[in-house]
Design an enzyme around this catalytic site. Structure first.
Site, PDB file in Angstrom:
ATOM      1  N   ASN A  66      -9.585 -13.423  -4.559  1.00  0.00           N
ATOM      2  CA  ASN A  66     -10.340 -14.952  -4.065  1.00  0.00           C
ATOM      3  C   ASN A  66     -11.408 -15.007  -3.558  1.00  0.00           C
ATOM      4  OD1 ASN A  66      -9.732 -12.618  -2.111  1.00  0.00           O
ATOM      5  ND2 ASN A  66     -10.554 -14.740  -0.574  1.00  0.00           N
TER       6      ASN A  66
ATOM      7  N   GLU B 278     -12.108 -14.584   6.988  1.00  0.00           N
ATOM      8  CA  GLU B 278     -13.315 -14.657   7.648  1.00  0.00           C
ATOM      9  C   GLU B 278     -13.183 -16.002   7.748  1.00  0.00           C
ATOM     10  OE1 GLU B 278     -13.352 -12.738   4.989  1.00  0.00           O
ATOM     11  OE2 GLU B 278     -13.360 -11.013   5.937  1.00  0.00           O
TER      12      GLU B 278
ATOM     13  N   HIS C 261       0.970  -0.971   0.026  1.00  0.00           N
ATOM     14  CA  HIS C 261      -0.039   0.238   0.304  1.00  0.00           C
ATOM     15  C   HIS C 261       0.607   1.146   0.102  1.00  0.00           C
ATOM     16  CE1 HIS C 261      -4.024  -1.113   1.363  1.00  0.00           C
ATOM     17  NE2 HIS C 261      -3.290  -2.392   0.871  1.00  0.00           N
TER      18      HIS C 261
ATOM     19  N   ARG D 129      -4.704   4.742   2.930  1.00  0.00           N
ATOM     20  CA  ARG D 129      -5.322   4.296   3.321  1.00  0.00           C
ATOM     21  C   ARG D 129      -5.756   3.938   5.040  1.00  0.00           C
ATOM     22  NH1 ARG D 129      -9.554  -0.096   0.189  1.00  0.00           N
ATOM     23  NH2 ARG D 129     -10.922   1.691   0.163  1.00  0.00           N
ATOM     24  N   THR D 130      -6.365   4.267   5.744  1.00  0.00           N
ATOM     25  CA  THR D 130      -5.542   3.133   7.377  1.00  0.00           C
ATOM     26  C   THR D 130      -7.572   2.123   7.559  1.00  0.00           C
ATOM     27  OG1 THR D 130      -4.958   5.439   7.813  1.00  0.00           O
ATOM     28  CG2 THR D 130      -5.811   3.762   9.450  1.00  0.00           C
ATOM     29  N   HIS D 131      -6.962   1.163   8.040  1.00  0.00           N
ATOM     30  CA  HIS D 131      -7.511   0.158   7.830  1.00  0.00           C
ATOM     31  C   HIS D 131      -8.426   0.558   9.428  1.00  0.00           C
ATOM     32  CE1 HIS D 131      -6.547  -1.454   3.874  1.00  0.00           C
ATOM     33  NE2 HIS D 131      -7.082  -2.122   3.690  1.00  0.00           N
TER      34      HIS D 131
ATOM     35  N   SER E  84     -12.135  -2.895   4.776  1.00  0.00           N
ATOM     36  CA  SER E  84     -12.226  -1.459   4.550  1.00  0.00           C
ATOM     37  C   SER E  84     -14.218  -1.236   4.329  1.00  0.00           C
ATOM     38  CB  SER E  84     -11.406  -1.188   3.336  1.00  0.00           C
ATOM     39  OG  SER E  84     -11.123  -1.815   2.628  1.00  0.00           O
TER      40      SER E  84
HETATM   41  N1  HPA Z   1     -11.956 -11.009   2.849  1.00  0.00           N
HETATM   42  C1  HPA Z   1     -11.605 -10.151   3.229  1.00  0.00           C
HETATM   43  N2  HPA Z   1     -11.189  -9.478   3.218  1.00  0.00           N
HETATM   44  C2  HPA Z   1     -10.019  -9.387   1.720  1.00  0.00           C
HETATM   45  C3  HPA Z   1     -10.451 -10.901   0.994  1.00  0.00           C
HETATM   46  C4  HPA Z   1     -10.921 -11.907   1.810  1.00  0.00           C
HETATM   47  O1  HPA Z   1     -11.927 -13.000   1.540  1.00  0.00           O
HETATM   48  N3  HPA Z   1      -9.887 -10.683   0.007  1.00  0.00           N
HETATM   49  C5  HPA Z   1      -9.020 -10.042   0.319  1.00  0.00           C
HETATM   50  N4  HPA Z   1      -9.419  -8.920   0.814  1.00  0.00           N
END
Ligand code: HPA
Length: 273
Positions: free
Chosen positions: A236, A194, A72, A93-95, A213
């Site tokens: 993904n 997750e 980033h 960006r700040t997460h 985000s």
């Molecule tokens: N989940 C949450 N954030 C993400 C993912 C995901 O599968 N892939 C890229 N950022």
């Protein structure tokens, strides 16, 4: 801003105004029209937009902190579009997972609005719940579900979030790329990906995209009166939808592979806004 916790004590609007004045001084550009936050996989779009007239390390500007993530870029750039509009590109960006502080997350958005921006283009890399999607595919965000339990707003700030991700701007994006699908973005607090059960939960409540985000940023952007366009790069398939474990390396690689295709599309969209 020395400590990550200073945000508890500041007036976010005043801090954003101070930051915007510093950006105007550092860039020589008193007014920006469009703010563009670049998430994973979207970084190359900025170079295609127009002439980059200034690049500032974000840490020179009040309230911005160092990016937590390798890959980033922690800069703010001012870009002149061929049509004369000015874009402020936020590569810093700040997460939420960094400080668990939604006001800190919102600072770049509020600052962009204070520079004059009335349009906010927000991008991210995210997991896809729809099995028909494939890694490397960009999708429009049609709405969101905020599962962070947080908000950048304070007090009795009852703002409307209907059509938060502007249907007008989505239609413009589709004119550029009619193949763009769309879905509901579910923001989890992170930083862990997750569980498969959480992904099934997100699906059951109407989600199609999972990420860490964007939703909090969009709320702040709406409060600031900006019109919002959101785009996710599906890096993904979400946990459990994809049968193999998730990794940050995989997310970054998918972004790199998709970049050459999605950057020109995003640049074309921004030049139409
Ligand atoms: N989940 C949450 N954030 C993400 C993912 C995901 O599968 N892939 C890229 N950022």
């Amino acid at each position: 801003m020395t400590s990550p916790y200073d945000f508890a004590d500041v007036d976010p609007t005043a801090l954003a105004a101070e930051a915007a004045a510093q950006i105007a001084a550092a860039t020589g550009v008193p007014h920006h029209d469009i703010a563009l936050t670049l998430g994973s996989g979207w970084g190359k779009a900025a170079e295609l937009l127009g002439e980059v007239t200034a690049t500032i390390p974000a840490t020179d500007i009040a309230g911005f902190s160092k990016p937590a993530l390798a890959g980033h870029v922690g800069t703010l750039r001012s870009i002149a579009l061929p049509n004369g509009k000015r874009v402020l590109v936020i590569g810093a960006r700040t997460h939420f997972y960094e400080y668990r502080d939604a006001r800190r997350v919102a600072h770049s958005v509020r600052t962009a609005a204070a520079t004059g921006a009335t349009t906010f283009v927000v991008t991210n890399g995210a997991g896809g719940i729809r099995e028909s999607w494939t890694p490397g595919q960009p999708v429009l965000i049609s709405d969101h579900i905020n599962l962070t339990g947080a908000t950048p707003l304070t007090g009795a700030t009852f703002i409307d979030l209907t059509d938060l991700y502007s249907s007008r701007l989505r239609a413009i994006a589709r004119e550029i790329d009619p193949s763009l699908d769309e879905g509901v973005y579910v923001q989890f607090p992170g930083p862990q990906y997750e569980t498969p059960a959480e992904v099934q939960y997100a699906k059951a409540i109407g989600g199609h995209i999972v990420g860490m985000s964007t939703a909090l940023e969009a709320i702040a952007a709406r409060e600031a009166g900006m019109e919002i366009l959101g785009l996710s790069l599906i890096t993904n398939l979400a946990a459990g939808i994809q049968k193999t474990p998730l990794s940050h390396a995989e997310v970054i690689e998918a972004g790199q592979l998709a970049e050459a295709r999605i950057a020109p599309m995003l640049a074309s969209i921004v030049s139409r806004l």
